[in-house]
Design a protein around this motif. Structure first.
Motif, PDB file in Angstrom:
ATOM      1  N   THR A 244       0.832  -1.205   0.000  1.00 40.00           N
ATOM      2  CA  THR A 244       0.000   0.000   0.000  1.00 40.00           C
ATOM      3  C   THR A 244       0.864   1.252   0.000  1.00 40.00           C
ATOM      4  OG1 THR A 244      -1.650  -1.223   1.283  1.00 40.00           O
ATOM      5  CG2 THR A 244      -1.938   1.148   1.120  1.00 40.00           C
ATOM      6  N   ALA A 245       1.907   1.251   0.843  1.00 38.75           N
ATOM      7  CA  ALA A 245       2.814   2.400   0.897  1.00 38.75           C
ATOM      8  C   ALA A 245       3.638   2.505  -0.382  1.00 38.75           C
ATOM      9  CB  ALA A 245       3.736   2.275   2.109  1.00 38.75           C
ATOM     10  N   ARG A 246       4.064   1.368  -0.893  1.00 44.12           N
ATOM     11  CA  ARG A 246       4.916   1.360  -2.091  1.00 44.12           C
ATOM     12  C   ARG A 246       4.183   1.929  -3.294  1.00 44.12           C
ATOM     13  NH1 ARG A 246       6.794   1.727  -6.199  1.00 44.12           N
ATOM     14  NH2 ARG A 246       8.423   0.562  -7.302  1.00 44.12           N
ATOM     15  N   PHE A 247       2.883   1.695  -3.380  1.00 43.76           N
ATOM     16  CA  PHE A 247       2.128   2.176  -4.529  1.00 43.76           C
ATOM     17  C   PHE A 247       1.413   3.498  -4.257  1.00 43.76           C
ATOM     18  CE2 PHE A 247       2.690  -2.320  -5.580  1.00 43.76           C
ATOM     19  CZ  PHE A 247       3.197  -2.192  -6.863  1.00 43.76           C
ATOM     20  N   GLY A 248       1.961   4.265  -3.303  1.00 41.19           N
ATOM     21  CA  GLY A 248       1.536   5.649  -3.143  1.00 41.19           C
ATOM     22  C   GLY A 248       0.242   5.883  -2.417  1.00 41.19           C
ATOM     23  N   MET A 249      -0.162   4.963  -1.527  1.00 36.05           N
ATOM     24  CA  MET A 249      -1.410   5.148  -0.778  1.00 36.05           C
ATOM     25  C   MET A 249      -1.160   5.014   0.723  1.00 36.05           C
ATOM     26  SD  MET A 249      -4.134   3.111  -3.211  1.00 36.05           S
ATOM     27  CE  MET A 249      -3.186   1.572  -3.171  1.00 36.05           C
ATOM     28  N   SER A 324      -6.746   7.655  -7.683  1.00 34.96           N
ATOM     29  CA  SER A 324      -5.820   8.795  -7.639  1.00 34.96           C
ATOM     30  C   SER A 324      -4.408   8.422  -8.078  1.00 34.96           C
ATOM     31  CB  SER A 324      -5.778   9.382  -6.224  1.00 34.96           C
ATOM     32  OG  SER A 324      -5.127   8.502  -5.323  1.00 34.96           O
ATOM     33  N   GLN A 325      -4.115   7.104  -8.139  1.00 35.51           N
ATOM     34  CA  GLN A 325      -2.787   6.662  -8.598  1.00 35.51           C
ATOM     35  C   GLN A 325      -2.685   6.558 -10.109  1.00 35.51           C
ATOM     36  OE1 GLN A 325      -0.432   6.500  -6.201  1.00 35.51           O
ATOM     37  NE2 GLN A 325      -2.195   7.203  -5.005  1.00 35.51           N
ATOM     38  N   TRP A 326      -3.790   6.777 -10.820  1.00 31.54           N
ATOM     39  CA  TRP A 326      -3.762   6.776 -12.283  1.00 31.54           C
ATOM     40  C   TRP A 326      -2.821   7.876 -12.756  1.00 31.54           C
ATOM     41  CZ3 TRP A 326      -8.110   8.853 -15.913  1.00 31.54           C
ATOM     42  CH2 TRP A 326      -7.881   8.414 -17.218  1.00 31.54           C
ATOM     43  N   PRO A 327      -1.860   7.567 -13.624  1.00 33.00           N
ATOM     44  CA  PRO A 327      -0.844   8.551 -14.021  1.00 33.00           C
ATOM     45  C   PRO A 327      -1.413   9.895 -14.461  1.00 33.00           C
ATOM     46  CG  PRO A 327      -0.254   6.395 -14.848  1.00 33.00           C
ATOM     47  CD  PRO A 327      -1.613   6.252 -14.238  1.00 33.00           C
ATOM     48  N   ALA A 328      -2.518   9.880 -15.198  1.00 33.07           N
ATOM     49  CA  ALA A 328      -3.098  11.143 -15.664  1.00 33.07           C
ATOM     50  C   ALA A 328      -3.562  12.011 -14.495  1.00 33.07           C
ATOM     51  CB  ALA A 328      -4.270  10.856 -16.613  1.00 33.07           C
ATOM     52  N   LEU A 329      -4.073  11.373 -13.445  1.00 34.36           N
ATOM     53  CA  LEU A 329      -4.522  12.133 -12.274  1.00 34.36           C
ATOM     54  C   LEU A 329      -3.354  12.538 -11.392  1.00 34.36           C
ATOM     55  CD1 LEU A 329      -7.761  10.163 -11.266  1.00 34.36           C
ATOM     56  CD2 LEU A 329      -7.570  12.305 -12.550  1.00 34.36           C
ATOM     57  N   ARG A 330      -2.335  11.675 -11.293  1.00 31.34           N
ATOM     58  CA  ARG A 330      -1.152  12.011 -10.500  1.00 31.34           C
ATOM     59  C   ARG A 330      -0.431  13.234 -11.068  1.00 31.34           C
ATOM     60  NH1 ARG A 330       1.199   8.319  -6.940  1.00 31.34           N
ATOM     61  NH2 ARG A 330       3.267   9.123  -7.466  1.00 31.34           N
ATOM     62  N   ALA A 331      -0.579  13.448 -12.369  1.00 32.67           N
ATOM     63  CA  ALA A 331       0.103  14.586 -13.003  1.00 32.67           C
ATOM     64  C   ALA A 331      -0.565  15.917 -12.674  1.00 32.67           C
ATOM     65  CB  ALA A 331       0.139  14.387 -14.515  1.00 32.67           C
ATOM     66  N   ILE A 332      -1.800  15.874 -12.176  1.00 28.43           N
ATOM     67  CA  ILE A 332      -2.514  17.111 -11.833  1.00 28.43           C
ATOM     68  C   ILE A 332      -1.961  17.649 -10.518  1.00 28.43           C
ATOM     69  CG2 ILE A 332      -4.751  18.110 -11.245  1.00 28.43           C
ATOM     70  CD1 ILE A 332      -6.045  15.974 -13.018  1.00 28.43           C
ATOM     71  N   LYS A 333      -1.501  18.872 -10.520  1.00 28.43           N
ATOM     72  CA  LYS A 333      -0.876  19.467  -9.332  1.00 28.43           C
ATOM     73  C   LYS A 333      -1.756  20.518  -8.673  1.00 28.43           C
ATOM     74  CE  LYS A 333       2.932  17.125  -9.772  1.00 28.43           C
ATOM     75  NZ  LYS A 333       3.284  16.063  -8.796  1.00 28.43           N
ATOM     76  N   ALA A 334      -3.034  20.526  -8.981  1.00 27.01           N
ATOM     77  CA  ALA A 334      -3.926  21.521  -8.390  1.00 27.01           C
ATOM     78  C   ALA A 334      -3.951  21.361  -6.881  1.00 27.01           C
ATOM     79  CB  ALA A 334      -5.330  21.363  -8.964  1.00 27.01           C
ATOM     80  N   GLY A 335      -3.868  22.472  -6.180  1.00 26.91           N
ATOM     81  CA  GLY A 335      -3.882  22.416  -4.725  1.00 26.91           C
ATOM     82  C   GLY A 335      -3.488  23.750  -4.128  1.00 26.91           C
ATOM     83  N   TRP A 336      -3.200  23.708  -2.846  1.00 30.03           N
ATOM     84  CA  TRP A 336      -2.896  24.937  -2.110  1.00 30.03           C
ATOM     85  C   TRP A 336      -1.602  24.757  -1.333  1.00 30.03           C
ATOM     86  CZ3 TRP A 336      -2.174  26.053   3.063  1.00 30.03           C
ATOM     87  CH2 TRP A 336      -2.201  27.409   3.426  1.00 30.03           C
ATOM     88  N   GLY A 337      -0.726  25.743  -1.433  1.00 31.04           N
ATOM     89  CA  GLY A 337       0.526  25.709  -0.697  1.00 31.04           C
ATOM     90  C   GLY A 337       1.206  27.063  -0.785  1.00 31.04           C
ATOM     91  N   LEU A 338       2.012  27.405   0.200  1.00 30.38           N
ATOM     92  CA  LEU A 338       2.681  28.702   0.249  1.00 30.38           C
ATOM     93  C   LEU A 338       4.187  28.544   0.042  1.00 30.38           C
ATOM     94  CD1 LEU A 338       0.896  30.353   3.325  1.00 30.38           C
ATOM     95  CD2 LEU A 338       0.449  30.763   0.890  1.00 30.38           C
ATOM     96  N   ASP A 339       4.782  29.566  -0.567  1.00 27.80           N
ATOM     97  CA  ASP A 339       6.236  29.619  -0.712  1.00 27.80           C
ATOM     98  C   ASP A 339       6.815  30.444   0.426  1.00 27.80           C
ATOM     99  OD1 ASP A 339       5.894  28.263  -3.093  1.00 27.80           O
ATOM    100  OD2 ASP A 339       6.060  30.065  -4.343  1.00 27.80           O
TER     101      ASP A 339
END
Length: 544
Positions: A244-249, A324-339
């Motif tokens: 589970t951890a190895r495959f990104g979950m 969410s592990q589907w490559p097309a979805l993993r490539a989406i970087k939409a989200g919130w974060g501060l620099d």
């Protein structure tokens, strides 16, 4: 004043490696320890006091500017939000399922899988308790599973001890990964690196905790007749955690192993791998009284299909996590974060700039996935006419009541930890620990995690307090930082078996209020032995 070790001063730029500065750097932790353990202050109150002490020391003793302090404090709040959003959403999901009666149905179904007492202790008190920790945390496994074991015929103190020891393996990846995400962020180790390594290092404590549960249930005789079943269950759980951890979950790295353990335990019972043991007669009426959350409820045994309806939100969450592990979805970087800009204190300690620090990504962070799961589950329950009026608002109120104190405590402790890290206090203490512990550090390391959880009642808080400290100690000793960071969280997870806050929950739900010492006498030896086993394991691995 002499430095503690000239060799550790090489390539060091920051607070002087002298005894006065080491004493000052350790003062926030000493204050926190004293207030929680000596003065019996709550974690939020003690955390706020320690944060104020840290702030004063940063400015007066470690050359931090007002601008730098503001940046570090804001980073602490960003990290707190990352972790708390996981906790809030996980507890909300649990409360919705509980409000629909699903937790009782799931618990009774698991309890009916096996009749042998040893199998019950392992399937319910070890595997199912781990699953409950995976979906909720906050002492929920103890509150839910301990009464189930009492109803199955276990003694009250025995039931509480079994669950406290049995659920500990799942705490780091529990609450849908909150403690794991904390150690990953405070150490700055990429999730794809630390998650599978930590899961692999959990294999030994997972199996060993199963033997500990068996010993609590029936002594050496239970160990002998349950050996093959424990190895089978524990091996399957460990493998499921790693995969589970190895495959990104990682948010499912306690949920799925817990379910796997229940299924394998049931199969082992059917195949007779538990040997010959006494069996209790099943409840002839199909009715049991459960004392969960302080109330008594009587419910008829549900049909098999009811389990799947009760488990529906977790099916949805597992499905969304896989999607969410589907490559097309993993490539989406939409989200919130501060620099955040880089920092340099008046004593020369430098911190690199951070891009999208503690970012909450829409399709990678557990909180959005959980909220999507809640919406989908709501739609399905509503269409099938199984949703209850005002359920969501009631779940929100319950979640707020459960989480507000912990949230304040996490915020203050995270801010304290980030300020200590950004001013060089943590790095200074890490080098001092490395100088004092030397080659014995690896064996000693898990106990630091245990101490943090014992003090605060939380693996998350333990990782906040000591994660960066352990990392700096490993760097000073030039040993594997990923392994040491993993062991910090593993030790913190094992410490859940003796955390006073969880012991209080266990004694309260089984009717042993005021007799916490009786339960802790049972759990402390196992916790210390498991931590030692982890320490020896990592010491051997580091020498290979």
């Amino acid at each position: 004043m002499q430095s503690v070790s000239p060799s550790l001063a090489l390539a060091w730029s920051g607070p002087p490696l002298t005894a006065p500065y080491m004493a000052l750097a350790s003062l926030p932790i000493v204050v926190l320890l004293t207030l929680i353990m000596g003065c019996r202050w709550s974690a939020p109150k003690a955390g706020a006091a320690a944060c104020l002490v840290t702030t004063a020391l940063a400015c007066a003793g470690f050359g931090e500017s007002a601008r730098g302090l503001a940046i570090s404090s804001t980073k602490g709040l960003s990290l707190s939000l990352f972790v708390l959003s996981v906790i809030w959403s996980a507890v909300l999901l649990y409360n919705i399922v509980e409000g629909l009666g699903g937790i009782r149905i799931i618990g009774r179904t698991m309890g009916r899988l096996v009749g042998d007492p040893l199998a019950q202790a392992l399937v319910v008190g070890w595997a199912f308790a781990g699953f409950m920790q995976g979906v909720a945390g906050f002492g929920v496994p103890v509150a839910v599973v301990a009464p189930l074991l009492v109803l199955m015929g276990f003694g009250a103190a025995q039931a509480a001890a079994i669950v406290l020891i049995g659920h500990a393996w799942s705490v780091t990846f529990g609450s849908l990964g909150s403690s794991y995400y904390t150690i990953q962020l405070v150490t700055g180790i990429h999730g794809d690196v630390i998650a599978p390594r930590m899961a692999a290092l959990f294999a030994l404590p997972i199996v060993a905790s199963g033997f500990a549960v068996a010993h609590v249930q029936g002594g050496l005789a239970a160990l002998r007749r349950g050996t093959w079943a424990i190895l089978l269950m524990g091996g399957a759980m460990a493998l499921a955690m790693w995969l589970t951890a190895r495959f990104g979950m990682p948010q499912l790295a306690s949920v799925i192993p817990g379910l796997v353990g229940c299924c394998i335990g049931w199969l082992a019972s059917r195949l007779g791998l538990f040997g010959r043991g006494s069996k209790r007669a099943p409840d002839p009426t199909g009715t049991r009284v459960l004392e969960i959350g302080g109330g008594s409820q009587t419910a008829a045994a549900p049909a098999e299909r009811s389990f799947h309806l009760a488990f529906l939100p977790y099916y949805v969450l597992i499905g969304l996590s896989l999607l969410s592990q589907w490559p097309a979805l993993r490539a989406i970087k939409a989200g919130w974060g501060l620099d955040y800009p880089g920092l340099r204190t008046g004593l020369g300690f430098s911190v690199e700039p951070q891009k999208r620090y503690a970012a909450i990504e829409l399709l990678r962070h557990p909180a959005p996935l959980i909220l999507f799961g809640i919406l989908l589950s709501y739609a399905i329950y509503r269409l099938s006419d199984r949703w209850k009026p005002r359920l969501f608002t009631g779940a929100l109120r319950t979640t707020y009541a459960q989480c507000i104190s912990t949230s304040v405590g996490i915020c203050t402790m995270v801010m304290m930890a980030v300020i200590m890290t950004d001013t060089g206090m943590t790095a200074l203490l890490g080098r001092a620990i490395a100088a004092g512990a030397g080659s014995a550090f690896a064996v000693f390391s898990p106990y630091i995690g245990v101490l943090g959880t014992f003090m605060t009642g939380s693996n998350t808080n333990s990782n906040v307090m000591f994660g960066a400290l352990q990392l700096e100690s490993a760097r000073a000793l030039a040993i594997d930082t990923v392994a040491v960071a993993s062991v910090q969280s593993i030790g913190g997870a094992l410490g859940s078996a003796i955390a006073p806050t969880k012991v209080l929950v266990g004694t309260a739900v089984v009717g042993l209020s005021g007799r916490e010492g009786e339960v802790m006498k049972r759990t402390i030896p196992y916790c210390m032995a498991l931590a030692l086993l982890v320490g020896v394991q990592i010491a051997i691995l580091l020498k290979l």
